[in-house]
Design an enzyme around this catalytic site. Structure first.
Site, mmCIF file in Angstrom:
data_model
loop_
_atom_site.group_PDB
_atom_site.id
_atom_site.type_symbol
_atom_site.label_atom_id
_atom_site.label_comp_id
_atom_site.label_asym_id
_atom_site.label_seq_id
_atom_site.Cartn_x
_atom_site.Cartn_y
_atom_site.Cartn_z
ATOM 1 N N ARG A 51 0.844 -1.197 0.000
ATOM 2 C CA ARG A 51 0.000 0.000 0.000
ATOM 3 C C ARG A 51 0.876 1.242 0.000
ATOM 4 O O ARG A 51 1.369 1.666 1.051
ATOM 5 C CB ARG A 51 -0.894 0.002 1.239
ATOM 6 C CG ARG A 51 -1.779 -1.224 1.351
ATOM 7 C CD ARG A 51 -2.348 -1.341 2.748
ATOM 8 N NE ARG A 51 -3.231 -2.500 2.875
ATOM 9 C CZ ARG A 51 -3.761 -2.892 4.024
ATOM 10 N NH1 ARG A 51 -3.494 -2.234 5.142
ATOM 11 N NH2 ARG A 51 -4.558 -3.952 4.060
ATOM 12 N N ASP A 53 1.810 5.130 0.034
ATOM 13 C CA ASP A 53 1.177 6.237 0.742
ATOM 14 C C ASP A 53 0.767 7.363 -0.194
ATOM 15 O O ASP A 53 1.097 7.363 -1.385
ATOM 16 C CB ASP A 53 2.145 6.797 1.789
ATOM 17 C CG ASP A 53 2.390 5.835 2.931
ATOM 18 O OD1 ASP A 53 1.518 4.995 3.202
ATOM 19 O OD2 ASP A 53 3.466 5.936 3.566
ATOM 20 N N ARG A 198 11.132 6.078 3.654
ATOM 21 C CA ARG A 198 11.236 7.539 3.719
ATOM 22 C C ARG A 198 11.976 8.007 4.971
ATOM 23 O O ARG A 198 12.678 9.022 4.946
ATOM 24 C CB ARG A 198 9.849 8.165 3.630
ATOM 25 C CG ARG A 198 9.221 8.042 2.242
ATOM 26 C CD ARG A 198 7.724 8.319 2.266
ATOM 27 N NE ARG A 198 7.428 9.636 2.782
ATOM 28 C CZ ARG A 198 6.221 10.014 3.205
ATOM 29 N NH1 ARG A 198 5.211 9.140 3.177
ATOM 30 N NH2 ARG A 198 6.020 11.220 3.653
#
Length: 245
Positions: A51, A53, A198
């Site tokens: 999934r 973001d 990230r």
């Protein structure tokens, strides 16, 4: 019941992420499911390899869905191309074995984080690269990345919103390429936690700016404490680059 595999690319700039939300609005999943449901007359639910973001892109996302429809894979692909918005493209449609599961069968994923390290950003890549005008020491970033390779508890590099039972993951490789002021950070692993890539990139950026020394990466990992690692890098520089089964 047929099992259909999709390979998908998308520009995530204007979407709330891949996963369908309660309001069923502006997600990649919702857009694809809506088109497939109209084609088949069924309530289609797709399962993706992961999934992504809000604002994250994908060069190679994989999904699958079950259907009783007899439509050919060629017809499905053409229908998706016709009715999906132009920032979502299904590159291939293939009927696969019933046991194939796009998430559970993943062997590895590779993400790439793209940085524009020039004084002024290019208008042509501004949606896909994070502009960081202050020069980065790429050698220090490479030295620090070596500490991340292998199996570790990545609790220092996961969002507090993560609901995973274990924060242990394996990173197989990290490659950092630099050319003409553009820096690409490729991270390959067996799976990634929420915001993990990230946060790792944000920490490598701080190391590139001298906030930490490369060898401090080892201590950041061992601390298992999100508060001592760096801020999460912006979403627009992140691309799901590849998925292997």
């Amino acid at each position: 019941m047929r099992n259909i595999k999709l390979v998908i690319s998308y520009d995530g700039s204007r979407y709330k992420g891949f996963q369908r939300l309660a309001d069923n609005d502006m997600t990649i999943q919702e857009k694809i499911e809506s088109v497939l449901s109209k084609l088949t007359g069924e309530n289609i639910e797709i399962i993706a390899s992961g999934r992504t973001d809000m604002g994250v892109h994908a060069r190679y996302q994989v999904a699958n869905f079950k259907t009783n429809s007899n439509e050919s894979t060629n017809k499905i692909q053409k229908y998706l191309y016709m009715y999906l918005p132009e920032d979502i493209v299904v590159n291939s449609v293939e009927e696969v074995d019933d046991r194939f599961h796009s998430r559970y069968n993943v062997k590895s994923k590779t993400y790439v984080y793209k940085i524009d390290n020039n004084d002024y950003p290019s208008p042509f890549t501004r949606k896909y690269r994070t502009h960081i005008p202050k020069k980065l020491d790429v050698k220090k970033m490479k030295d620090a990345s070596k500490y991340l390779i292998g199996e570790h508890d990545f609790s220092s590099f996961v969002s507090s919103r993560s609901k995973k039972k274990s924060n242990v993951r394996t990173i197989y490789s990290i490659e950092i390429a630099s050319k003409d002021g553009n820096i690409d950070i490729y991270i390959k692993g067996n799976g990634f936690l929420h915001n993990m890539v990230r946060i790792i990139v944000g920490t490598l950026i701080d190391i590139g700016h001298g906030k930490f020394e490369p060898e401090q990466m080892k201590n950041l990992i061992l601390a298992k404490n999100r508060s001592i690692a760096s801020e999460t890098a912006k979403s627009k520089g992140l691309v799901l680059h590849d998925v292997k089964y």
